[in-house]
Scaffold this motif. Structure first.
Motif, PDB file in Angstrom:
ATOM      1  N   GLU A  92      -4.055  -0.548  -0.244  1.00 12.79           N
ATOM      2  CA  GLU A  92      -3.397  -1.050  -1.451  1.00 12.79           C
ATOM      3  C   GLU A  92      -1.989  -0.472  -1.600  1.00 12.79           C
ATOM      4  O   GLU A  92      -1.091  -1.122  -2.148  1.00 12.79           O
ATOM      5  CB  GLU A  92      -4.233  -0.703  -2.689  1.00 12.79           C
ATOM      6  N   TYR A  93      -1.801   0.735  -1.115  1.00  9.74           N
ATOM      7  CA  TYR A  93      -0.472   1.344  -1.102  1.00  9.74           C
ATOM      8  C   TYR A  93       0.484   0.466  -0.297  1.00  9.74           C
ATOM      9  O   TYR A  93       1.595   0.160  -0.723  1.00  9.74           O
ATOM     10  CB  TYR A  93      -0.615   2.731  -0.465  1.00  9.74           C
ATOM     11  N   VAL A  95       0.006  -2.748   0.442  1.00  6.71           N
ATOM     12  CA  VAL A  95       0.122  -4.042  -0.236  1.00  6.71           C
ATOM     13  C   VAL A  95       1.164  -3.963  -1.347  1.00  6.71           C
ATOM     14  O   VAL A  95       2.009  -4.857  -1.506  1.00  6.71           O
ATOM     15  CB  VAL A  95      -1.247  -4.478  -0.795  1.00  6.71           C
ATOM     16  N   SER A  96       1.121  -2.874  -2.127  1.00  4.90           N
ATOM     17  CA  SER A  96       2.089  -2.714  -3.214  1.00  4.90           C
ATOM     18  C   SER A  96       3.507  -2.578  -2.682  1.00  4.90           C
ATOM     19  O   SER A  96       4.459  -3.088  -3.278  1.00  4.90           O
ATOM     20  CB  SER A  96       1.730  -1.482  -4.051  1.00  4.90           C
ATOM     21  N   ALA A  97       3.658  -1.883  -1.549  1.00 10.30           N
ATOM     22  CA  ALA A  97       4.988  -1.693  -0.982  1.00 10.30           C
ATOM     23  C   ALA A  97       5.559  -3.007  -0.434  1.00 10.30           C
ATOM     24  O   ALA A  97       6.744  -3.304  -0.610  1.00 10.30           O
ATOM     25  CB  ALA A  97       4.946  -0.635   0.119  1.00 10.30           C
ATOM     26  N   ALA A  99       4.516  -6.055  -1.371  1.00 10.90           N
ATOM     27  CA  ALA A  99       4.641  -6.882  -2.585  1.00 10.90           C
ATOM     28  C   ALA A  99       4.852  -8.359  -2.266  1.00 10.90           C
ATOM     29  O   ALA A  99       5.755  -9.009  -2.798  1.00 10.90           O
ATOM     30  CB  ALA A  99       5.770  -6.362  -3.470  1.00 10.90           C
ATOM     31  N   GLN A 101       3.845 -12.367  -2.232  1.00  9.61           N
ATOM     32  CA  GLN A 101       3.155 -13.392  -3.016  1.00  9.61           C
ATOM     33  C   GLN A 101       2.512 -14.334  -1.986  1.00  9.61           C
ATOM     34  O   GLN A 101       3.198 -15.092  -1.310  1.00  9.61           O
ATOM     35  CB  GLN A 101       4.176 -14.086  -3.904  1.00  9.61           C
ATOM     36  N   ARG A 346      -2.590 -12.132  -4.545  1.00  3.38           N
ATOM     37  CA  ARG A 346      -2.293 -10.845  -3.932  1.00  3.38           C
ATOM     38  C   ARG A 346      -2.851 -10.818  -2.505  1.00  3.38           C
ATOM     39  O   ARG A 346      -3.722 -11.601  -2.152  1.00  3.38           O
ATOM     40  CB  ARG A 346      -2.917  -9.712  -4.745  1.00  3.38           C
ATOM     41  N   ARG A 348      -5.200  -9.446  -0.852  1.00  3.07           N
ATOM     42  CA  ARG A 348      -6.435  -8.689  -1.016  1.00  3.07           C
ATOM     43  C   ARG A 348      -7.168  -8.440   0.296  1.00  3.07           C
ATOM     44  O   ARG A 348      -7.984  -7.528   0.404  1.00  3.07           O
ATOM     45  CB  ARG A 348      -7.368  -9.414  -1.986  1.00  3.07           C
ATOM     46  N   LYS A 351      -7.137  -4.666   2.315  1.00  2.00           N
ATOM     47  CA  LYS A 351      -7.996  -3.512   2.037  1.00  2.00           C
ATOM     48  C   LYS A 351      -9.405  -3.729   2.582  1.00  2.00           C
ATOM     49  O   LYS A 351     -10.062  -2.765   3.009  1.00  2.00           O
ATOM     50  CB  LYS A 351      -8.037  -3.219   0.538  1.00  2.00           C
TER      51      LYS A 351
END
Length: 468
Positions: A92-93, A95-97, A99, A101, A346, A348, A351
């Motif tokens: 998730e780290y 994925v957030s980095a 970012a 769509q 996202r 998903r 992960k």
């Protein structure tokens, strides 16, 4: 914050997370704050100027953290788990980095194609046959809404989205009283109306839908001029693990031509263990099946796998293709935004990919088998302890119990539960079985040990004795 500052704070955040998880057993499981305490500690107005990151972090630790219930605590025995294995957090780290769509194939091809692959890995892992196709939804609530919308459209010959429900026969959907309240909400949102969700009586130790009563309800609705649309069955209901006889439900559904959705949001994870699959025998005949890797498998919330025997029905229900969402020059692609209610998606799948590879199915099976064994052991110990009654026997790692007293049993057990949760060493929740208040226990925390479950026995019996 710029990316150089992020480099420093990212390392610090990783250290904080590792220390947080290492020290969870020293924290009370449930937040021990009074209502309004956090709100009153927060400024009424937003800051006009930038604040130092250190000040923000200090307030996070001093104001926010005391008001957090620790869902990753190894003695979190309430609700169902919402696990976050370390490798899932790491994914998730990333994925957030990134970012991204991921609504269309062209907006991130790797996200779409990884989703296709990991959904098929999960299909194989839980024993669904070839022919089922998966998509990752945000939650089982969304998957159930998708199923109800598809039921509606099939029953109305695909005219509901176009013409609306006015003037149509009353559509009817069937389930037991043991299904999750997300079913009620899906019925509301789909425009069917609460009165058209028909509750079928249950029977037997698994609290399964009565197939004869289901058949009779459908016949009565047809005679009254109503239009049966679908059936929602459950495996591992939230209250006490109720599980329908899926094969019997499917016999009725196939005879009546009805769409079927199986909600196995929690218990579906256990189907990676072949010995538990008898709980949903017949599931291969369902149209739609949902399970949440973000509950018992360790994928961080949110991550729901939704399997479909014929995804074309779902796509026909939900797909809208304006010119700006078309991908030209690429044939045979999948756009998963056409498989879900939100357009935005996202990443998903990452992960889940990290999790399955880092632990392997054998490692995840061992965790689930341990939880089931430990919960069964605790239930047996409580049943053998004077003054306790196991109300519903373990369904996988979930069972319910109560402490007997001469006083009002409901009030007595609610008081016991309150004292257990105020104590802080473990966290439990309540439900009602045949109208009586009982206490739920479920083992599902990713880092739980046999000793953590043994402590639950000690806390329960100690506080029960202190209150009598």
């Amino acid at each position: 914050m710029n990316w150089e500052d992020f480099r420093q704070w990212g390392r610090r955040a990783a250290d904080w997370a590792a220390d947080y998880h290492a020290g969870l057993r020293d924290r009370p499981v449930r937040a021990q704050v009074a209502p309004g305490a956090v709100l009153s500690a927060l400024p009424d107005a937003p800051p006009e100027g930038a604040e130092a990151m250190q000040a923000i972090f200090d307030d996070f630790e001093q104001t926010i953290m005391p008001g957090m219930t620790h869902w990753q605590h190894p003695r979190f025995f309430a609700y169902f788990p919402a696990n976050a294995a370390p490798v899932s957090v790491l994914a998730e780290y990333f994925v957030s980095a990134i970012a991204a769509q991921c609504m269309l194939w062209q907006t991130s091809p790797a996200a779409t194609e990884l989703e296709t692959r990991v959904c098929d890995w999960m299909r194989q892992a839980i024993g669904l046959p070839d022919g089922f196709t998966g998509v990752i939804q945000d939650s089982a609530s969304s998957a159930t809404l998708c199923a109800v919308l598809t039921m509606r459209e099939r029953a109305l010959n695909w005219q509901g989205n176009k013409a609306g429900l006015s003037g149509q026969p009353r559509l009817r959907v069937y389930c037991s009283a043991e299904v999750h309240t997300s079913v009620d909400r899906a019925i509301w949102i789909a425009g069917l109306g609460e009165e058209n969700l028909v509750r079928i009586p249950t029977h037997g130790p698994t609290r399964a839908m009565d197939a004869d009563a289901l058949r009779a309800a459908i016949a009565a609705d047809r005679a009254a001029g109503h239009l049966p649309a679908g059936i929602i069955a459950c495996t591992g209901g939230t209250s006490a693990g109720a599980s329908d006889d899926i094969a019997a439900v499917m016999d009725v559904a196939e005879a009546e031509g009805l769409y079927t959705h199986v909600d196995a949001a929690w218990a579906g994870s256990a189907m990676i263990c072949p010995e538990f699959r008898s709980l949903w025998a017949g599931v291969e005949r369902a149209d739609s099946v949902v399970m949440n890797p973000h509950k018992w498998l360790g994928a961080q919330f949110d991550c729901t796998t939704h399997f479909l025997r014929n995804p074309d029905d779902l796509v026909r229900t939900l797909a809208i293709q304006p010119e700006y969402l078309k991908t030209h020059g690429a044939d045979g692609i999948v756009n998963y935004s056409e498989w879900s209610v939100p357009l935005g998606r996202r990443f998903r799948a990452l992960k889940l990919w990290f999790l399955i590879r880092a632990h392997g199915l054998d490692g995840l099976r061992e965790m689930i088998r341990n939880h089931v064994t430990w919960a069964q052991g605790l239930a047996a110990r409580l049943e053998a302890t004077e003054g306790f009654e196991v109300v519903t026997q373990p369904m996988l790692s979930l069972f319910t119990f109560r402490h007997l007293a001469t006083a009002d049993l409901d009030a007595h057990n609610q008081d016991l539960l309150n004292r257990i949760n105020d104590d802080g060493r473990i966290y439990l929740t309540q439900t009602r079985i045949d109208g009586a208040l009982v206490i739920r226990f479920q083992a599902g925390a990713f880092t739980a040990t046999a000793e953590d479950v043994a402590m639950a026995y000690d806390v329960i019996t100690e506080l029960a004795a202190a209150g009598t």
